[in-house]
Design a protein around this motif. Structure first.
Motif, PDB file in Angstrom:
ATOM      1  N   ASP A   1       0.833  -1.196   0.000  1.00 18.81           N
ATOM      2  CA  ASP A   1       0.000   0.000   0.000  1.00 18.81           C
ATOM      3  C   ASP A   1       0.870   1.250   0.000  1.00 18.81           C
ATOM      4  N   GLY A   2       0.459   2.259  -0.742  1.00 19.07           N
ATOM      5  CA  GLY A   2       1.109   3.560  -0.665  1.00 19.07           C
ATOM      6  C   GLY A   2       2.382   3.707  -1.454  1.00 19.07           C
ATOM      7  N   ILE A   3       2.653   2.783  -2.397  1.00 17.13           N
ATOM      8  CA  ILE A   3       3.844   2.896  -3.242  1.00 17.13           C
ATOM      9  C   ILE A   3       3.438   2.629  -4.684  1.00 17.13           C
ATOM     10  N   THR A   4       3.895   3.470  -5.588  1.00 20.85           N
ATOM     11  CA  THR A   4       3.648   3.245  -7.009  1.00 20.85           C
ATOM     12  C   THR A   4       4.936   3.489  -7.792  1.00 20.85           C
ATOM     13  N   VAL A   5       5.209   2.642  -8.758  1.00 18.40           N
ATOM     14  CA  VAL A   5       6.377   2.801  -9.630  1.00 18.40           C
ATOM     15  C   VAL A   5       5.946   3.639 -10.822  1.00 18.40           C
ATOM     16  N   VAL A   6       6.533   4.830 -10.960  1.00 19.05           N
ATOM     17  CA  VAL A   6       6.107   5.751 -12.013  1.00 19.05           C
ATOM     18  C   VAL A   6       6.912   5.583 -13.296  1.00 19.05           C
ATOM     19  N   ALA A   7       8.097   4.964 -13.207  1.00 20.86           N
ATOM     20  CA  ALA A   7       8.917   4.794 -14.411  1.00 20.86           C
ATOM     21  C   ALA A   7      10.072   3.851 -14.115  1.00 20.86           C
ATOM     22  N   GLU A   8      10.685   3.378 -15.207  1.00 19.24           N
ATOM     23  CA  GLU A   8      11.902   2.581 -15.125  1.00 19.24           C
ATOM     24  C   GLU A   8      12.915   3.164 -16.100  1.00 19.24           C
ATOM     25  N   ALA A   9      14.197   3.002 -15.774  1.00 21.81           N
ATOM     26  CA  ALA A   9      15.272   3.420 -16.677  1.00 21.81           C
ATOM     27  C   ALA A   9      16.418   2.440 -16.513  1.00 21.81           C
ATOM     28  N   GLU A  10      17.292   2.381 -17.526  1.00 17.79           N
ATOM     29  CA  GLU A  10      18.402   1.435 -17.423  1.00 17.79           C
ATOM     30  C   GLU A  10      19.752   2.051 -17.752  1.00 17.79           C
ATOM     31  N   ARG A  11      19.791   3.367 -18.026  1.00 19.25           N
ATOM     32  CA  ARG A  11      21.047   4.020 -18.370  1.00 19.25           C
ATOM     33  C   ARG A  11      21.207   5.312 -17.558  1.00 19.25           C
ATOM     34  N   VAL A  12      22.458   5.645 -17.254  1.00 20.03           N
ATOM     35  CA  VAL A  12      22.756   6.901 -16.562  1.00 20.03           C
ATOM     36  C   VAL A  12      22.204   8.086 -17.349  1.00 20.03           C
ATOM     37  N   ALA A  13      22.380   8.056 -18.665  1.00 18.03           N
ATOM     38  CA  ALA A  13      21.984   9.181 -19.509  1.00 18.03           C
ATOM     39  C   ALA A  13      20.491   9.438 -19.483  1.00 18.03           C
ATOM     40  N   ASP A  14      19.705   8.388 -19.195  1.00 24.20           N
ATOM     41  CA  ASP A  14      18.253   8.541 -19.207  1.00 24.20           C
ATOM     42  C   ASP A  14      17.698   9.157 -17.924  1.00 24.20           C
TER      43      ASP A  14
ATOM     44  N   PRO B   1      18.217  11.853 -15.765  1.00 20.69           N
ATOM     45  CA  PRO B   1      17.739  13.226 -15.557  1.00 20.69           C
ATOM     46  C   PRO B   1      16.419  13.523 -16.256  1.00 20.69           C
ATOM     47  N   ASP B   2      16.279  13.073 -17.512  1.00 22.50           N
ATOM     48  CA  ASP B   2      15.052  13.347 -18.253  1.00 22.50           C
ATOM     49  C   ASP B   2      13.861  12.622 -17.650  1.00 22.50           C
ATOM     50  N   VAL B   3      14.064  11.356 -17.248  1.00 15.72           N
ATOM     51  CA  VAL B   3      12.963  10.589 -16.660  1.00 15.72           C
ATOM     52  C   VAL B   3      12.534  11.207 -15.332  1.00 15.72           C
ATOM     53  N   VAL B   4      13.496  11.655 -14.548  1.00 20.75           N
ATOM     54  CA  VAL B   4      13.168  12.310 -13.282  1.00 20.75           C
ATOM     55  C   VAL B   4      12.390  13.591 -13.533  1.00 20.75           C
ATOM     56  N   ALA B   5      12.835  14.392 -14.500  1.00 17.54           N
ATOM     57  CA  ALA B   5      12.144  15.645 -14.803  1.00 17.54           C
ATOM     58  C   ALA B   5      10.721  15.389 -15.286  1.00 17.54           C
ATOM     59  N   ARG B   6      10.534  14.299 -16.007  1.00 16.64           N
ATOM     60  CA  ARG B   6       9.219  14.006 -16.590  1.00 16.64           C
ATOM     61  C   ARG B   6       8.256  13.391 -15.588  1.00 16.64           C
ATOM     62  N   THR B   7       8.769  12.562 -14.648  1.00 14.49           N
ATOM     63  CA  THR B   7       7.877  11.790 -13.776  1.00 14.49           C
ATOM     64  C   THR B   7       7.867  12.250 -12.324  1.00 14.49           C
ATOM     65  N   ALA B   8       8.822  13.092 -11.924  1.00 12.98           N
ATOM     66  CA  ALA B   8       8.890  13.644 -10.563  1.00 12.98           C
ATOM     67  C   ALA B   8       8.750  12.573  -9.479  1.00 12.98           C
ATOM     68  N   PRO B   9       9.666  11.602  -9.440  1.00 14.71           N
ATOM     69  CA  PRO B   9       9.571  10.567  -8.403  1.00 14.71           C
ATOM     70  C   PRO B   9       9.941  11.122  -7.030  1.00 14.71           C
ATOM     71  N   ASP B  10       9.442  10.449  -5.993  1.00 19.71           N
ATOM     72  CA  ASP B  10       9.814  10.784  -4.620  1.00 19.71           C
ATOM     73  C   ASP B  10      11.109  10.094  -4.219  1.00 19.71           C
ATOM     74  N   VAL B  11      11.402   8.959  -4.845  1.00 19.94           N
ATOM     75  CA  VAL B  11      12.601   8.167  -4.554  1.00 19.94           C
ATOM     76  C   VAL B  11      13.107   7.561  -5.853  1.00 19.94           C
ATOM     77  N   VAL B  12      14.428   7.560  -6.025  1.00 20.68           N
ATOM     78  CA  VAL B  12      15.056   6.848  -7.138  1.00 20.68           C
ATOM     79  C   VAL B  12      15.790   5.643  -6.558  1.00 20.68           C
TER      80      VAL B  12
END
Length: 228
Positions: free
Chosen positions: A34-47, A49-60
């Motif tokens: 309860d209370g946790i959702t996965v907003v995105a996945e990434a597999e490269r360092v280069a990806d 910053p953009d994924v964080v900017a787009r999805t605004a996660p609370d934790v990486v």
């Protein structure tokens, strides 16, 4: 409160790992709670910053070893962004060097892959709530590692000093007098006095206050100890 979704909203998680099966398993474990959702996945360092900017996660949640670089580099890049989500390292690496490097890169948590589901869930929630968490198998090594890093730094900053002199200088910078340093190092007080004399000569200072100032200018000492 640690472990509680903030404002009643779910904790938003970005998973950064280059192994699809591991990402799938981690996503399933996180979203089963309860209370946790996965907003995105990434597999490269280069990806990242953009994924964080787009999805605004609370934790990486990030692995150290990625195809185009290190998770440490991704953590450093994130630290330069505003706002910057906290990073929880989840990695196979269990060596002291990786742990110390993760701390220096600003990671708010460090777990070794193989940690149980509840331990991972607790870590994600704690880091999201502003806390820091480290696996039971690494937590006990952190103080020792940081102390060792400080002494290595002393040797690098003042290369004229021997390893023991660097250790004494660090204790001097923390505010310990010769008697307490002798107790700390389990040596005679006269031995400490000799080390201090050599430190003064090598740093070209005349007083203890000058030596402390030089050391603290370089970031040594924590200022938390008081002479007695």
């Amino acid at each position: 409160m640690d472990g509680e979704p903030r404002g009643g909203l779910p904790v938003r998680v970005l998973i950064v790992d280059d192994h699809p099966l591991f990402r799938e398993g981690l996503r399933a474990a996180l979203e089963s709670a309860d209370g946790i959702t996965v907003v995105a996945e990434a597999e490269r360092v280069a990806d990242v910053p953009d994924v964080v900017a787009r999805t605004a996660p609370d934790v990486v949640v990030m692995d150290l070893s990625l195809p185009d670089g290190s998770g440490l580099e991704a953590a450093r890049r994130l630290a330069e962004q505003q706002p910057s989500p906290p990073v929880l390292m989840l990695t196979m690496a269990n060596d002291d060097g990786s742990l110390l490097a993760a701390l220096q890169a600003g990671a708010r948590g460090y777990l070794v892959k193989g940690a149980g589901r509840e331990e991972v869930l607790h870590a994600v929630r704690t880091v999201a709530a502003g806390g820091a968490v480290f696996g039971a198998d690494v937590a006990g090594r952190i103080t020792e590692l940081l102390a060792g890093a400080r002494l290595r730094e002393a040797g690098q900053l003042f290369p004229a000093l021997t390893a023991r002199e660097a250790e004494v200088l660090d204790l001097v910078a923390r505010g310990l007098d010769n008697r307490r340093i002798a107790r700390e190092l389990v040596v005679a007080e006269k031995t400490v006095r000799n080390h201090v004399t050599h430190i003064f000569e090598k740093l070209h200072v005349a007083t203890r206050a000058e030596a402390v100032a030089r050391a603290r200018d370089m970031g040594l000492g924590d200022g938390g100890a008081a002479s007695s």
